[in-house]
Design an enzyme around this catalytic site. Structure first.
Site, PDB file in Angstrom:
ATOM      1  N   HIS A  87     -51.702 -42.021 -14.669  1.00 10.82           N
ATOM      2  CA  HIS A  87     -53.024 -41.798 -14.955  1.00 10.82           C
ATOM      3  C   HIS A  87     -53.203 -42.411 -16.538  1.00 10.82           C
ATOM      4  CE1 HIS A  87     -54.684 -38.947 -11.813  1.00 10.82           C
ATOM      5  NE2 HIS A  87     -54.064 -39.789 -11.229  1.00 10.82           N
ATOM      6  N   GLU A  89     -54.842 -41.004 -19.029  1.00 12.44           N
ATOM      7  CA  GLU A  89     -54.454 -39.704 -19.994  1.00 12.44           C
ATOM      8  C   GLU A  89     -53.128 -39.560 -20.191  1.00 12.44           C
ATOM      9  OE1 GLU A  89     -58.201 -38.580 -17.416  1.00 12.44           O
ATOM     10  OE2 GLU A  89     -56.304 -39.969 -17.368  1.00 12.44           O
ATOM     11  N   CYS A 117     -58.938 -35.156 -14.313  1.00 13.05           N
ATOM     12  CA  CYS A 117     -58.408 -34.454 -13.105  1.00 13.05           C
ATOM     13  C   CYS A 117     -57.846 -33.427 -13.475  1.00 13.05           C
ATOM     14  CB  CYS A 117     -57.554 -35.304 -12.163  1.00 13.05           C
ATOM     15  SG  CYS A 117     -56.221 -35.713 -12.945  1.00 13.05           S
ATOM     16  N   CYS A 120     -54.339 -34.149 -15.396  1.00 14.07           N
ATOM     17  CA  CYS A 120     -54.526 -34.433 -16.597  1.00 14.07           C
ATOM     18  C   CYS A 120     -54.974 -33.600 -17.808  1.00 14.07           C
ATOM     19  CB  CYS A 120     -55.211 -35.702 -16.716  1.00 14.07           C
ATOM     20  SG  CYS A 120     -54.704 -37.335 -16.026  1.00 14.07           S
TER      21      CYS A 120
END
Length: 197
Positions: A87, A89, A117, A120
């Site tokens: 992801h 992040e 999420c 993260c």
């Protein structure tokens, strides 16, 4: 016959309004972000999100800022890297940790186009990010209070300052456009599968 007991959920803390300068006094490695700086760094994250969309990835972008300077930026890449943890992040945190030669990113701010999420949010806590700024809420998977309360959970040993809504509409519209282009393809595949052709 047992009586039913209702569980009371913990009170949800209201989110701060549009981002403003941090209210705490800065230390040696802290930088007070202004609203103009929040917009500037969110635009950096948005450019990363646009790169993700161009690659066919969900358009999420992130930028890590330390003492007013960009130290890392990234966009979603789980498809291209064949990595479910890739992801925006996570990738930005990894780059920042390498660049700063420290896995603790105290004094850093993370700008991301959508609410993180649970995965993260946990990484943000473990990295000791000082401040999180995100654009659009994620009511389905957001872990900063929209769907889950992972970030700043009462049992966590680190607190992250959170600012929301920076360029919210720009961030949300990029996601809406991406998924609206993909949905007709998905719906046509569903129709083919259902019809047996």
């Amino acid at each position: 016959m047992r009586s039913q007991r209702s569980r009371s959920l913990p009170e949800r803390k209201p989110r701060p309004p549009e981002p403003v300068a941090q209210q705490t006094k800065p230390g040696k490695s802290e930088h007070l972000a202004t609203e103009a700086e929040d917009v500037k760094w969110m635009q950096t994250a948005l450019r990363e999100a646009q790169r993700a969309a161009a690659e066919g990835e969900v358009p999420v972008g992130a930028a890590v800022i330390h003492e007013g300077r960009l130290v890392a930026r990234a966009h979603n890449r789980p498809i291209h890297l064949r990595d479910p943890t890739a992801h925006a992040e996570i990738l930005a945190l990894r780059h920042a940790a390498r660049r700063l030669a420290n896995y603790r990113l105290t004094g850093c701010a993370l700008y991301v186009t959508i609410e993180p999420c649970p995965m993260c949010a946990s990484a943000i806590t473990h990295a000791r990010i000082r401040r999180l700024v995100f654009g659009a809420d994620d009511p389905k998977a957001g872990a900063a209070g929209s769907a889950f309360e992972v970030l700043n959970h009462p049992k966590a040993n680190h607190r992250v300052e959170v600012a929301t809504g920076v360029l919210k509409e720009d961030c949300a519209s990029l996601l809406r456009e991406f998924f609206s282009r993909r949905r007709p393809k998905i719906e046509s595949i569903d129709l083919i599968i259902r019809s047996g052709n």
